[in-house]
Design a protein around this motif. Structure first.
Motif, short mmCIF file in Angstrom:
data_model
loop_
_atom_site.label_atom_id
_atom_site.label_comp_id
_atom_site.label_asym_id
_atom_site.label_seq_id
_atom_site.Cartn_x
_atom_site.Cartn_y
_atom_site.Cartn_z
N GLY A 191 0.27 -1.04 -0.21
CA GLY A 191 -0.06 -0.40 0.24
C GLY A 191 1.10 1.18 -0.35
N ALA A 192 0.41 2.62 0.29
CA ALA A 192 0.71 4.09 -0.07
C ALA A 192 1.74 3.45 1.05
CB ALA A 192 -0.02 5.00 -0.18
N LEU A 193 3.14 4.56 1.05
CA LEU A 193 3.29 5.02 2.22
C LEU A 193 3.38 6.50 2.78
CD1 LEU A 193 6.42 3.16 2.03
CD2 LEU A 193 4.35 2.54 3.89
N THR A 194 2.93 6.87 3.75
CA THR A 194 2.81 8.38 3.84
C THR A 194 4.36 8.84 4.85
OG1 THR A 194 1.44 8.00 5.71
CG2 THR A 194 0.35 8.22 3.93
N SER A 195 3.80 10.25 5.06
CA SER A 195 5.36 11.11 4.79
C SER A 195 5.23 10.71 6.65
CB SER A 195 5.53 12.45 4.75
OG SER A 195 5.94 13.19 5.66
N GLY A 196 6.38 10.71 7.24
CA GLY A 196 6.89 10.73 8.27
C GLY A 196 7.11 8.60 8.58
N THR A 197 6.66 8.02 8.04
CA THR A 197 6.23 6.93 8.00
C THR A 197 7.81 5.84 8.10
OG1 THR A 197 4.35 6.70 7.30
CG2 THR A 197 5.72 4.53 6.98
N LEU A 198 8.01 5.92 9.13
CA LEU A 198 9.50 4.49 9.43
C LEU A 198 10.01 3.99 8.51
CD1 LEU A 198 11.56 4.11 12.55
CD2 LEU A 198 11.45 1.66 10.84
N VAL A 199 10.99 3.46 7.58
CA VAL A 199 10.60 2.00 6.62
C VAL A 199 12.05 1.16 6.81
CG1 VAL A 199 8.98 3.13 4.88
CG2 VAL A 199 11.81 3.33 4.65
N VAL A 200 11.70 0.33 6.45
CA VAL A 200 12.87 -0.39 6.42
C VAL A 200 13.53 -1.47 5.24
CG1 VAL A 200 12.65 -1.24 8.95
CG2 VAL A 200 11.89 -2.58 6.95
N TRP A 201 15.02 -1.50 4.65
CA TRP A 201 14.99 -2.93 3.57
C TRP A 201 14.31 -3.69 3.63
CZ3 TRP A 201 17.07 0.57 0.03
CH2 TRP A 201 17.30 1.69 0.60
N ASP A 202 13.68 -4.05 1.75
CA ASP A 202 12.90 -5.15 2.36
C ASP A 202 13.79 -6.23 2.39
OD1 ASP A 202 10.94 -7.47 1.68
OD2 ASP A 202 9.68 -6.22 0.74
N ASN A 203 14.54 -7.31 3.07
CA ASN A 203 15.33 -7.98 3.24
C ASN A 203 14.49 -9.11 2.55
OD1 ASN A 203 14.55 -8.14 5.78
ND2 ASN A 203 15.81 -9.56 6.11
N ASP A 204 13.42 -9.13 2.26
CA ASP A 204 13.31 -10.69 1.98
C ASP A 204 12.90 -11.12 1.03
OD1 ASP A 204 12.92 -12.09 4.76
OD2 ASP A 204 10.94 -10.35 5.14
N ASP A 205 13.23 -9.51 -0.60
CA ASP A 205 12.61 -9.28 -0.92
C ASP A 205 13.79 -9.60 -1.93
OD1 ASP A 205 10.42 -7.84 -3.47
OD2 ASP A 205 12.81 -7.49 -3.70
N THR A 206 13.68 -10.29 -3.30
CA THR A 206 14.71 -10.65 -3.79
C THR A 206 15.94 -9.92 -4.71
OG1 THR A 206 13.12 -11.31 -6.64
CG2 THR A 206 13.49 -13.35 -5.11
N GLU A 207 14.85 -8.79 -4.96
CA GLU A 207 15.52 -7.63 -5.64
C GLU A 207 16.13 -6.10 -4.30
OE1 GLU A 207 14.58 -6.20 -8.33
OE2 GLU A 207 14.12 -8.17 -8.74
N PHE A 208 16.75 -7.39 -3.14
CA PHE A 208 17.07 -6.21 -2.24
C PHE A 208 19.23 -6.73 -2.54
CE2 PHE A 208 19.71 -7.01 1.76
CZ PHE A 208 19.66 -5.56 2.59
N ALA A 209 19.38 -7.77 -2.69
CA ALA A 209 20.72 -8.22 -3.05
C ALA A 209 21.01 -8.48 -4.46
CB ALA A 209 21.07 -9.65 -2.43
N GLN A 210 20.15 -8.29 -5.37
CA GLN A 210 20.42 -8.49 -6.74
C GLN A 210 20.14 -6.75 -7.45
OE1 GLN A 210 18.15 -11.68 -7.47
NE2 GLN A 210 18.80 -12.93 -6.76
N SER A 211 19.91 -5.85 -7.01
CA SER A 211 19.51 -4.56 -8.00
C SER A 211 19.84 -3.14 -7.53
CB SER A 211 18.64 -4.38 -8.38
OG SER A 211 17.64 -4.01 -7.14
N GLY A 212 19.76 -2.23 -7.83
CA GLY A 212 20.43 -0.97 -7.20
C GLY A 212 19.42 -0.23 -7.05
N ASN A 213 17.82 -1.56 -6.98
CA ASN A 213 17.12 0.02 -7.32
C ASN A 213 15.57 -1.14 -5.63
OD1 ASN A 213 14.99 2.10 -6.24
ND2 ASN A 213 13.92 1.29 -8.56
#
Length: 127
Positions: A4-26
């Motif tokens: 869903g959408a993330l709004t201003s002030g929301t604390l976020v973490v890197w999605d380390n469970d996603d396959t893109e985490f270690a394989q892309s620059g985004n």
């Protein structure tokens, strides 16, 4: 990658469970319900960022952060981190393999509720 959408002030973490985490620059960011997560990325800056869209976040500097003050009391002039409330910060409990988001400078509401805004100097620091 939060579903869903993330709004201003929301604390976020890197999605380390996603396959893109270690394989892309985004890699994706998401919210967490893990207190003192080792994957803290920063705080959403834009008013709203659609799911899987590119947006801006603060990873160093002064910004407003949503805080779960009722659930995980965050005191002024102390370090804060992720809390058990998704997308909200709380008090930081230093331990191995944990990260602090930064220093809580000012409670802007003084109400001791969840989802209240605090002024925070973001400077992610991990142990």
């Amino acid at each position: 990658d939060s579903g869903g959408a993330l709004t201003s002030g929301t604390l976020v973490v890197w999605d380390n469970d996603d396959t893109e985490f270690a394989q892309s620059g985004n890699p994706y960011v998401t919210t967490t319900t893990t207190a003192d997560s080792p994957w803290i990325a920063g705080v959403i800056y834009d008013d709203s960022v659609a799911d899987q869209a590119v947006g801006s976040m603060v990873y160093y500097g002064l910004t407003q952060v949503r805080v779960a003050d009722s659930t995980d009391n965050a005191a002024e002039d102390t370090l804060i981190s992720s809390s058990t409330v998704a997308g909200q910060a709380g008090d930081y409990g230093p331990a191995a393999n944990t990260c602090a988001l930064g220093m809580d400078l000012e409670d802007l509401t003084g109400s001791n509720n969840n989802n209240e805004l605090h002024r925070v100097f973001v400077n992610v620091n991990c142990q």
